[in-house]
Each structure stands twice: as C-alpha cells, then as structure tokens.
Design a protein around this motif. Sequence first.
Motif, PDB file in Angstrom:
ATOM      1  N   GLU A   4      48.734  21.405  -4.362  1.00  0.00           N
ATOM      2  CA  GLU A   4      49.837  21.060  -3.684  1.00  0.00           C
ATOM      3  C   GLU A   4      48.999  19.854  -2.649  1.00  0.00           C
ATOM      4  N   GLU A   5      47.999  20.056  -2.276  1.00  0.00           N
ATOM      5  CA  GLU A   5      47.443  19.085  -1.329  1.00  0.00           C
ATOM      6  C   GLU A   5      47.264  17.787  -2.013  1.00  0.00           C
TER       7      GLU A   5
ATOM      8  N   ALA B 157      48.553  16.745  -4.718  1.00  0.00           N
ATOM      9  CA  ALA B 157      49.670  16.038  -5.085  1.00  0.00           C
ATOM     10  C   ALA B 157      50.249  15.309  -3.822  1.00  0.00           C
ATOM     11  N   GLN B 158      50.030  15.615  -2.775  1.00  0.00           N
ATOM     12  CA  GLN B 158      50.503  15.073  -1.636  1.00  0.00           C
ATOM     13  C   GLN B 158      49.907  13.890  -1.329  1.00  0.00           C
TER      14      GLN B 158
END
Length: 133
Positions: A118-119, A121-122
Amino acid sequence: MEQYTVEQVAGLLGLHVKTVRNYVRDGRLPAVRVGKRYLIAKEDLAAFTGLPVAGPDRPRRAEVSAIAQVDGVSRSEMDRVSTMVLGSLSGRSSGLRVEFAYDAEREHLKIIVLGGLEETAQVLRIIDALVRP
C-alpha cells in the motif's frame, strides 16, 4: 503447538512433497510420525529454513520492489519530482525506501521504490500525478 503436514511444508517452501519427505527421513527436518503421516512443528520448520514461519501469531508482510521510468525529464523537473516525493514521505515511519537515478544527458529518470504494498502504491500515485503531462 502448531504443526504442519509434509504437504503443507512443501507448499510453504515451494518444494515437491517427496523432497520434504526425504528431508524428514534423512533427519534434516525433525518430524513426528503419526500413523502414516509426518507432522512438523512450526519451530522445527523455522529452524530448518532459518526464517520465521508466518502463522496466526505472526502476520504476513508483503513487500514490493518497483521501478518507475520517466523519459524527457529536465534537471529542474527531476529536482521537483524528487523533492515532492521525499517530502510526502517525511514524518512517516512507513519503512519505505525511495531512490532516484537521473541521466542528464538522456533526460532519463528512474525512481526505485522498495516497501510495503500500500505504501508503494501511494508513492507511485504521487509520482504519476507529478510526471503526468
């Protein structure tokens, strides 16, 4: 005490079932025989692999390595992108690692991102917003 079957260990390690059975029979992987089956303790598997085994008491963590390549980037654009990306990470303990490689002659920028799914992807969304024409 959590235990695994030979089939489960083979799946976890990406090995053939016969290979795991041979490790057990050779004594390289400790196991207990129950009827016709072998059961391998979680601790014994961790010692055998040298890695902790994911289980209910230890959540899995997935990580990704991503390389974003952007062509036609001037030096000033590269400075802006790197400053904005690194600024977006400041103050967070996300465990992300971001590196920049710039070839001024070819106006070629590579951004290497290592970290959680997720990190990462951000960060890739931020990069996309910054380099989009």
